[in-house]
Scaffold this active site. Structure first.
Site, PDB file in Angstrom:
ATOM      1  N   ASP A 574       0.089   5.139 -11.633  1.00 32.47           N
ATOM      2  CA  ASP A 574      -0.833   4.287 -10.857  1.00 32.47           C
ATOM      3  C   ASP A 574      -1.463   5.060  -9.710  1.00 32.47           C
ATOM      4  OD1 ASP A 574       0.177   2.051 -12.329  1.00 32.47           O
ATOM      5  OD2 ASP A 574       1.934   2.143 -11.044  1.00 32.47           O
ATOM      6  N   SER A 599      -4.297   5.962  -4.824  1.00 32.76           N
ATOM      7  CA  SER A 599      -3.233   5.047  -5.211  1.00 32.76           C
ATOM      8  C   SER A 599      -3.914   3.819  -5.774  1.00 32.76           C
ATOM      9  CB  SER A 599      -2.410   4.685  -3.976  1.00 32.76           C
ATOM     10  OG  SER A 599      -1.621   3.572  -4.259  1.00 32.76           O
ATOM     11  N   ARG A 600      -3.711   3.572  -7.074  1.00 33.06           N
ATOM     12  CA  ARG A 600      -4.462   2.489  -7.705  1.00 33.06           C
ATOM     13  C   ARG A 600      -3.946   1.115  -7.301  1.00 33.06           C
ATOM     14  NH1 ARG A 600      -4.172   5.827 -12.692  1.00 33.06           N
ATOM     15  NH2 ARG A 600      -5.421   7.521 -11.898  1.00 33.06           N
ATOM     16  N   VAL A 601      -2.736   1.068  -6.771  1.00 35.28           N
ATOM     17  CA  VAL A 601      -2.251  -0.222  -6.282  1.00 35.28           C
ATOM     18  C   VAL A 601      -2.852  -0.477  -4.906  1.00 35.28           C
ATOM     19  CG1 VAL A 601      -0.214  -1.466  -5.554  1.00 35.28           C
ATOM     20  CG2 VAL A 601      -0.166  -0.111  -7.629  1.00 35.28           C
TER      21      VAL A 601
END
Ligand code: ATP
Ligand code: MG
Length: 735
Positions: A574, A599-601
């Site tokens: 992620d 950070s894809r979150v």
């Protein structure tokens, strides 16, 4: 001339006087020193004699051990009173280790004694009277396995062998032969029936149909019983004789038990890979046991042979020797007892602190939580590193890749993240794959020094371990983590590093004759890493709400993140923290490349206050990197550009952070706010650390009200921001 001679004479007289009077003095000094040293040695010896525990290894021999780990240990601890805590621990560990060795030795004695006992009367006649009853029972338990049926389809005839320790009555032999023939005829097959004798069975008999053995022999009974008693014995309180008694009682009362298992045969062994035949119904990932006592795991099933990796030493495995199915998928011990320990890929202790006694095991390969079982990532997992918590925040249950060339501080980031979990109720697992032993020792030492080993397990498959152990290490670590995750706790797992894991898997696959694909890696390497990383998740409330955060590490070559393994892992995770060699050498440490890290979150895993202040930071820093790239060619830049460059440089300086110095969230927020608001404009690069220290101590000691407010992590209102500015102005005046 005369004068010179007088002077020389005077000088000689002076030296003679010094020697005559000084020698006495010097020898006195030496004498007194010698006395002092002897006295000190005497004293030391005395204290050693009185204070060190007396532990006599002779008193616990395999023969007379009333192997009493629990009762004797408290007595032993009493003896140790008065010595230092660390020494006490060492003595206890030594004792435990010694006792486990003695117990293992005793188990071999038990086996030998039992073999001897059962070959003699009264057991012999007792067992022979049971033969026909056993035969009936055995026939009842016979069933054709899918493997047997498949074999019959191609070969038409199935081999049936009856082996016994002593000659069997003719009617029993005939009864068994007729029964099997009839059974096979029903599905259109034939039998080839053989009768053999083998004294190594001790007593009783066994029937082999195809690869399946139906065993009623004492040899098998002893094998099972010692397996079971070994476990109890290793952690129990019994003596050798107690255990022999239990075994003999068990065998007398065993009635006519039939044990069923499958056997195979070793074809070839090389480079830690073994090819076998037989084992008709074996499953992928199942454990097999070789005759020499080593274990292996099945990784390849072909129509005519089975490939497995060997866990330990393979020098003693002979071609043609027997292999048996253990009947379980490869698993590792799990539980709280593993915390603070260093274990190998099989979960066995390698830190010299004795056997780890756990009650539970988990399979190393296991399904990842399904979609309904997962919850969105929403709780931050603070690493304590400014550049990460502000720019690429990590949430509990997220998978964030740490990627960079060699020696760019990848391990340091991972270790700092573990240190920062102290007191936060997060269990940490550090999996070292293909690392040097010194590196792992360093990591352990550091974790111990900062008290982080209490909540950490190190799973270690170093460069000197076999490729098979390196291959299973991350799976074992994950299984250990899953135990905590499914019991509702939070786990941080670090795989250091997955490039070496990929290399180990490539080695195994090529040895297993699998075709290689891109960059000589086997085609399923992507699947391998995805099924590993998919197991990290944030669980839903119904499942306890536990989480496992994964920080896999990947080493790149010359910053090339577009090669096969990096792209694979980037797409599975992620987000990634990219460490730049150039930045590292420029002195920017940790060398996080803001442009390539993501950070894809994202901000879902940040506190509201951090989100408020770091929102525009990423953009500003990216702008700065771009402008800095241009401006290095020409000196003339306009005022506005210069301002952006200065501000960017100052922020980059503020993001520098030494190793083992994690910062709490409120300190990070405060620093970012102060620097972005220009309160550090007049501070030089070298002074930024001092500025930081002043800032923190001012808010810790003087403006505790604001500090407490920042600690809540909630968004600040406009008035509160003004208040913060005012406080910072106040600090400026003080400094
Ligand atoms: P390898 O590729 O060998 O595994 P790595 O990328 O894991 O290396 P580290 O071992 O973590 O890198 O660090 C390499 C060196 O950089 C170490 O000597 C370490 O002291 C130094 N270093 C790492 N981070 C920092 C930091 N924040 N401040 C100062 N020095 C650092
Ligand atoms: Mg490293």
């Amino acid at each position: 001339m005369k004068e010179i001679i007088y002077r020389i004479i005077n000088f000689l007289i002076l030296i003679a006087l010094i020697i005559i009077f000084g020698r006495k003095k010097i020898s006195e000094i030496f004498e007194s020193r010698r006395e002092k040293i002897i006295k000190a040695l005497d004293e030391a010896e005395k204290t050693e004699k009185t204070e060190m525990p007396t532990f006599d290894p002779e008193s616990v021999s395999p023969e007379n051990v009333s192997i009493s780990s629990k009762s004797d240990e408290s007595e032993f601890v009493q003896k140790l009173s008065g010595i230092e805590k660390s020494e006490k621990e060492t003595c206890l560990e030594m004792r435990r280790e010694m006792l486990s060795e003695i117990r293992l030795e005793a188990i071999n004695k038990i086996k030998a004694k039992a073999v001897d006992m059962f070959s003699r009367q009264p057991y012999r006649s007792m067992l022979s009277s049971r033969e026909s009853e056993m035969a009936v029972n055995m026939l009842k338990s016979i069933h054709l396995t899918p493997g047997d049926i498949a074999y019959l389809k191609t070969h038409d005839v199935l081999y049936v062998t009856l082996t016994s320790a002593y000659p069997m009555p003719d009617n029993v032999v005939k009864q068994i032969g007729d029964y099997t023939e009839k059974m096979l005829a029903e599905i259109g097959g034939k039998t080839s029936y053989w009768v053999k004798q083998d004294p190594s069975l001790i007593d009783g008999f066994c029937l082999r149909i195809g690869d399946t053995i139906y065993d009623c022999s004492i040899k098998e009974e002893l094998y099972r019983l010692t397996e079971i008693t070994q476990k109890e014995f290793l952690s129990g309180d019994e003596s050798v004789d107690d255990i022999l008694n239990t075994i003999s009682k068990d065998i007398v009362n065993m009635g006519s038990r039939v044990h069923t298992y499958q056997l195979g045969r070793v074809l070839t062994v090389s480079d830690g890979i073994c090819w076998m035949d037989g084992l008709a119904d074996i499953m992928y990932g199942e454990v097999v046991e070789f005759e020499c006592g080593e274990f292996g795991m099945v990784l390849d099933i072909k129509s005519n042979k089975i490939g497995c990796v060997i866990y330990g030493k393979y020098e003693h495995i002979e071609s043609g020797s027997r292999v048996r199915r253990v009947g379980r998928i490869a698993s590792v011990p799990v539980g709280d007892q593993l915390l603070g320990r260093v274990v190998n890929a099989l979960g066995q202790s390698i830190d010299g602190r004795g056997i780890i006694r756990t009650t539970e095991r988990r399979p190393i390969e296991c399904h990842a939580p399904a979609i309904p079982e997962r919850a969105p990532v929403d709780t931050p997992l603070h690493t304590g590193i400014k550049a990460i918590d502000a720019l690429v925040p990590i949430g509990r249950g997220q998978r964030e890749l740490i990627i960079g060339d060699r020696q760019t501080g990848k391990t340091s980031i991972a270790v700092d993240a573990i240190l920062n979990q102290k007191g936060k109720d997060v269990i940490c697992i550090y999996v070292a794959i293909g690392q040097k032993e010194t590196t792992v020792a360093e990591v352990r030492e550091k974790l111990e020094k900062y008290g982080a080993m209490d909540y950490t397990t190190i799973v270690c498959a170093t460069a000197s371990d076999s490729a098979s152990l390196q291959y299973i290490a991350p799976f074992s670590g994950t299984a250990m983590g899953e135990y905590f995750m499914y019991s509702g706790r939070d786990v941080l797992i670090i795989y250091d590093d997955l490039s070496k894991h990929a290399v180990a898997y490539r080695e195994l696959s090529l040895l297993l004759h699998r075709p290689s694909g891109r960059e000589a890696y086997p085609g399923d390497i992507f699947y391998l890493h995805s099924r590993l990383l998919e197991r990290s998740a944030k669980l839903s409330e119904e499942l306890g709400g536990g989480s496992m955060t994964a920080l896999p590490v990947i080493e790149t070559l010359a910053g090339d993140i577009s090669s096969y393994i990096p792209t694979n892992v980037i797409s599975i995770t992620d987000g990634q923290i990219f460490l730049d060699t150039e930045l590292f050498y420029e002195g920017q440490r940790p060398a996080v490349n803001v442009g390539l890290s993501v950070s894809r979150v994202g901000s879902a895993a940040q506190t509201k206050i951090m989100k408020q202040f770091s929102a525009s930071l990423r953009m500003k820093l990216a702008q700065y990197r771009e402008l800095a790239g241009f401006s290095q060619f020409g000196a003339d830049v306009d005022e506005a550009t210069k301002k952006t460059l200065d501000a960017g440089k100052r922020m980059m300086d503020a993001l520098k952070q030494g190793r083992n110095r994690p910062l709490s969230d409120w300190k990070q927020v405060l620093l970012i706010f102060a620097v972005s608001e220009g309160f550090a404009d007049n501070v030089n690069t070298e002074e930024i650390e001092e500025f930081e220290n002043n800032l923190f101590s001012y808010f810790e000691n003087v403006r505790t009200d604001i500090k407490n407010r920042l600690e809540t992590g909630k968004k600040l209102s406009e008035e509160e921001i003004d208040g913060l500015r005012e406080a910072l102005n106040g600090l400026r005046e003080v400094v």
